[in-house]
Design an enzyme around this catalytic site. Structure first.
Site, PDB file in Angstrom:
ATOM      1  N   ASP A  83       0.939  -1.232   0.090  1.00  0.00           N
ATOM      2  CA  ASP A  83      -0.026   0.012  -0.057  1.00  0.00           C
ATOM      3  C   ASP A  83       0.852   1.464  -0.052  1.00  0.00           C
ATOM      4  OD1 ASP A  83       0.961  -0.371   2.810  1.00  0.00           O
ATOM      5  OD2 ASP A  83      -1.200  -0.945   3.332  1.00  0.00           O
ATOM      6  N   ASN A 154      -8.328  -2.620  13.523  1.00  0.00           N
ATOM      7  CA  ASN A 154      -9.696  -2.954  12.920  1.00  0.00           C
ATOM      8  C   ASN A 154      -9.813  -3.948  11.995  1.00  0.00           C
ATOM      9  OD1 ASN A 154      -8.580  -2.135  10.662  1.00  0.00           O
ATOM     10  ND2 ASN A 154      -9.946  -0.280  10.423  1.00  0.00           N
ATOM     11  N   HIS A 156      -7.949  -4.579   9.385  1.00  0.00           N
ATOM     12  CA  HIS A 156      -7.578  -4.449   8.142  1.00  0.00           C
ATOM     13  C   HIS A 156      -6.252  -4.990   7.725  1.00  0.00           C
ATOM     14  CE1 HIS A 156      -5.155  -0.535   8.705  1.00  0.00           C
ATOM     15  NE2 HIS A 156      -4.168  -1.313   8.742  1.00  0.00           N
ATOM     16  N   GLU A 161      -9.896  -1.796   4.320  1.00  0.00           N
ATOM     17  CA  GLU A 161     -10.724  -1.317   5.542  1.00  0.00           C
ATOM     18  C   GLU A 161     -11.910  -2.341   5.512  1.00  0.00           C
ATOM     19  OE1 GLU A 161      -8.937  -0.005   7.635  1.00  0.00           O
ATOM     20  OE2 GLU A 161      -8.129   1.893   6.894  1.00  0.00           O
TER      21      GLU A 161
HETATM   22  C1  GLP Z   1      -0.919   0.238   8.477  1.00  0.00           C
HETATM   23  C2  GLP Z   1      -0.513  -0.459   7.007  1.00  0.00           C
HETATM   24  C3  GLP Z   1      -0.649  -1.961   7.466  1.00  0.00           C
HETATM   25  C4  GLP Z   1      -0.299  -2.437   8.476  1.00  0.00           C
HETATM   26  C5  GLP Z   1      -1.131  -1.927   9.673  1.00  0.00           C
HETATM   27  C6  GLP Z   1      -0.519  -2.451  11.060  1.00  0.00           C
HETATM   28  O1  GLP Z   1      -1.524   1.322   8.395  1.00  0.00           O
HETATM   29  N1  GLP Z   1      -1.196   0.131   6.049  1.00  0.00           N
HETATM   30  O2  GLP Z   1      -0.194  -2.654   6.260  1.00  0.00           O
HETATM   31  O3  GLP Z   1      -0.156  -3.720   8.410  1.00  0.00           O
HETATM   32  O4  GLP Z   1      -1.401  -0.634   9.315  1.00  0.00           O
HETATM   33  O5  GLP Z   1       0.253  -1.315  11.323  1.00  0.00           O
HETATM   34  P1  GLP Z   1       1.497  -1.635  12.548  1.00  0.00           P
HETATM   35  O6  GLP Z   1       2.102  -2.674  12.603  1.00  0.00           O
HETATM   36  O7  GLP Z   1       2.111  -0.209  12.811  1.00  0.00           O
HETATM   37  O8  GLP Z   1       0.516  -1.900  13.966  1.00  0.00           O
END
Ligand code: GLP
Length: 267
Positions: A83, A154, A156, A161
């Protein structure tokens, strides 16, 4: 090398629970390195789907360490990131292009034209075509040997989302432009300074593209992820919890958790 404290088989997935964060990250890095090496040994090349966020940082540090020790080469690797914020300059420190450069690309021997990210600068009218093009690049590269995934609070995956969508439609979602969920915006405020500065949209690799990977490695750490982990593994398959959509590809998903992230699991 530390072994998991517990191994569970849940919803068609192998769930490896580690005593702490460092051993979980070490296991994830080892699994990625093994996949890379075996794909290079059998096909002459490896195609990796990569993730950003706080979770993969120590995993990339381990891969960089292996490269420095001469144990791992990225010379025959292509990468596709999950992403990118939209719109964003690749030079913005909050862009995932910058993140990948900081944590991995600038430290290893990955050829520059094989490190692919969605482009936060394409004209808005071209974002659909850009997503389709990204999916075509992955397919033309032979598909992903492994997709590394984090998990949002959440539920995702990438920036797919929670959505009010029938499951069969959610499973077909392609790479595309999306609106970020309020929970995601709240969680990203630490990177952007405050919530009002968080970029509200993103390009994300689609659910269909993620599920098409030959293997999927989900890493979730810490108590904040416990509920999303339990809903993904115990709950019904629903687009409201994108992590639960991984149940639709039994046999190819491995979850790597630490004990706090696994605390709501039964079994
Ligand atoms: C982000 C990314 C995701 C990631 C998730 C968890 O926003 N776009 O690809 O897996 O949220 O992030 P973190 O590892 O910082 O908790």
């Amino acid at each position: 090398m530390s072994a998991p404290a517990r191994v569970l088989e849940l919803a068609g997935a192998s769930v490896l629970v580690f005593a702490d964060r460092p051993s979980a990250c070490r296991a994830a890095a080892n699994q990625l390195a093994d996949t890379l090496r075996s794909a290079v040994a059998t096909r002459g090349r490896a195609v990796l789907g990569l993730a950003t966020g706080a979770t993969p940082e120590p995993i990339y540090a381990k891969l960089v360490g292996m490269h420095r020790e001469g144990e791992l080469s990225f010379a025959q690797v292509a990468t596709y990131n999950l992403d990118e914020y939209y719109p964003i300059s690749p030079f913005d420190p909050n862009s995932y292009r910058s993140y990948m450069h900081r944590h991995l690309f600038s430290h290893v021997d990955l050829p520059a034209n094989r490190a692919h990210l969605l482009d936060g600068t394409v004209p808005e009218a071209a974002t659909t075509e850009h997503g389709e093009q990204f999916d075509r690049w992955i397919a033309a590269d032979g598909g992903l040997d492994v997709q590394l995934l984090g998990l949002g609070r959440n539920g995702h995956i990438g920036f797919n989302e929670p959505l009010d969508l029938p499951v069969d439609e959610a499973l077909k979602l392609p790479t595309r432009l999306v609106d970020l969920h309020p929970t995601t915006i709240a969680d990203a405020s630490k990177d952007f300074g405050d919530a009002s500065r968080v970029i509200r949209r993103a390009l994300t690799v689609g659910v269909a593209t993620i599920l098409a990977a030959r293997s999927i490695l989900v890493v979730a750490l810490g108590p904040n992820k416990a509920e999303a982990v339990a809903q993904s593994l115990h709950g019904p398959i629903t687009a409201q919890v994108p992590g639960s959509l991984l149940q639709s590809v039994p046999g190819k998903v491995t979850w790597i958790l630490d004990e706090p992230a696994a605390q709501a699991l039964q079994g």
